[in-house]
Design an enzyme around this catalytic site. Structure first.
Site, PDB file in Angstrom:
ATOM      1  N   HIS A 185     -16.725 -53.100  15.302  1.00 55.21           N
ATOM      2  CA  HIS A 185     -16.515 -53.073  13.864  1.00 55.21           C
ATOM      3  C   HIS A 185     -16.907 -51.694  13.329  1.00 55.21           C
ATOM      4  O   HIS A 185     -17.506 -50.893  14.048  1.00 55.21           O
ATOM      5  CB  HIS A 185     -17.327 -54.183  13.155  1.00 55.21           C
ATOM      6  CG  HIS A 185     -18.806 -54.035  13.268  1.00 55.21           C
ATOM      7  ND1 HIS A 185     -19.591 -54.837  14.074  1.00 55.21           N
ATOM      8  CD2 HIS A 185     -19.662 -53.162  12.679  1.00 55.21           C
ATOM      9  CE1 HIS A 185     -20.851 -54.462  13.969  1.00 55.21           C
ATOM     10  NE2 HIS A 185     -20.924 -53.445  13.126  1.00 55.21           N
TER      11      HIS A 185
HETATM   12  P1  TYD Z   1     -22.371 -58.814  14.578  1.00 57.41           P
HETATM   13  O1  TYD Z   1     -22.288 -57.774  13.519  1.00 57.41           O
HETATM   14  O2  TYD Z   1     -21.091 -59.364  15.125  1.00 57.41           O
HETATM   15  O3  TYD Z   1     -23.252 -58.272  15.794  1.00 57.41           O
HETATM   16  P2  TYD Z   1     -23.059 -56.945  16.689  1.00 57.41           P
HETATM   17  O4  TYD Z   1     -22.405 -55.921  15.836  1.00 57.41           O
HETATM   18  O5  TYD Z   1     -24.420 -56.579  17.114  1.00 57.41           O
HETATM   19  O6  TYD Z   1     -22.213 -57.305  17.850  1.00 57.41           O
HETATM   20  O7  TYD Z   1     -23.276 -59.985  14.037  1.00 57.41           O
HETATM   21  C1  TYD Z   1     -23.335 -61.260  14.672  1.00 57.41           C
HETATM   22  C2  TYD Z   1     -23.528 -62.304  13.576  1.00 57.41           C
HETATM   23  O8  TYD Z   1     -24.776 -62.115  12.934  1.00 57.41           O
HETATM   24  C3  TYD Z   1     -22.438 -62.248  12.515  1.00 57.41           C
HETATM   25  O9  TYD Z   1     -22.084 -63.573  12.185  1.00 57.41           O
HETATM   26  C4  TYD Z   1     -23.131 -61.601  11.322  1.00 57.41           C
HETATM   27  C5  TYD Z   1     -24.588 -62.022  11.524  1.00 57.41           C
HETATM   28  N1  TYD Z   1     -25.568 -61.043  10.978  1.00 57.41           N
HETATM   29  C6  TYD Z   1     -26.311 -61.385   9.861  1.00 57.41           C
HETATM   30  O10 TYD Z   1     -26.172 -62.495   9.293  1.00 57.41           O
HETATM   31  N2  TYD Z   1     -27.228 -60.503   9.372  1.00 57.41           N
HETATM   32  C7  TYD Z   1     -27.425 -59.293   9.955  1.00 57.41           C
HETATM   33  O11 TYD Z   1     -28.284 -58.492   9.468  1.00 57.41           O
HETATM   34  C8  TYD Z   1     -26.634 -58.938  11.102  1.00 57.41           C
HETATM   35  C9  TYD Z   1     -26.801 -57.601  11.779  1.00 57.41           C
HETATM   36  C10 TYD Z   1     -25.729 -59.844  11.593  1.00 57.41           C
END
Ligand code: TYD
Length: 134
Positions: free
Chosen positions: A49
């Site tokens: 992302h």
């Molecule tokens: P995601 O951004 O997909 O993780 P990464 O980029 O590390 O692979 O986040 C995974 C899930 O966690 C997604 O549903 C969003 C949630 N999330 C929160 O609710 N709060 C946060 O501060 C973060 C970083 C993620």
């Protein structure tokens, strides 16, 4: 858009060990949120992302991992974080993949804002279109 940058974290050391200090003013943003990735399996790829406005500072407080950053305009850079003595400053507008986590690694993230779903771009073509729009 500023470039991603590796910053050396000031440390205080004596014969008992070291302290890494990220004090007020060290980062170019006030820290609004701290989170960390842990128990990441070595085959996992995280990220996939970009953020529209969020700036982040990533530190491998334990172990190592790679951060691949794509600016959406044809440039990709890969950083390997492997020491708590430095961190990677990621400005907004970079598509990222985090991979090759070593066993037991921890990725500490200091972020400029709270979690806001609307700040994420989770489709690469949509990210490129957003960058081309300027
Ligand atoms: P995601 O951004 O997909 O993780 P990464 O980029 O590390 O692979 O986040 C995974 C899930 O966690 C997604 O549903 C969003 C949630 N999330 C929160 O609710 N709060 C946060 O501060 C973060 C970083 C993620």
């Amino acid at each position: 858009m500023p470039d991603p940058q590796v910053l050396k974290i000031p440390t205080i050391d004596d014969d008992r060990g070291e302290i890494g200090v990220i004090d007020l003013g060290f980062l170019p943003f006030p820290i609004a949120r701290v989170y960390y990735l842990f128990d990441v399996t070595t085959q996992s790829v995280r990220g996939a992302h970009a953020h529209k406005t969020l700036t982040q500072f990533l530190v491998a407080t334990s172990g190592s991992f790679c951060v691949e950053l794509n600016d959406g305009l044809g440039r990709t850079r890969t950083f390997t974080l492997r020491t708590p003595r430095e961190g990677l400053l990621i400005p907004p507008g970079y598509w990222r993949h985090l991979h090759d986590f070593s066993s037991g690694s921890v990725c500490l993230v200091l972020a400029s804002d709270r979690y806001r779903r609307e700040d994420y771009i989770r489709s690469f073509p949509a990210f490129v279109a957003w960058k081309e729009k300027g």
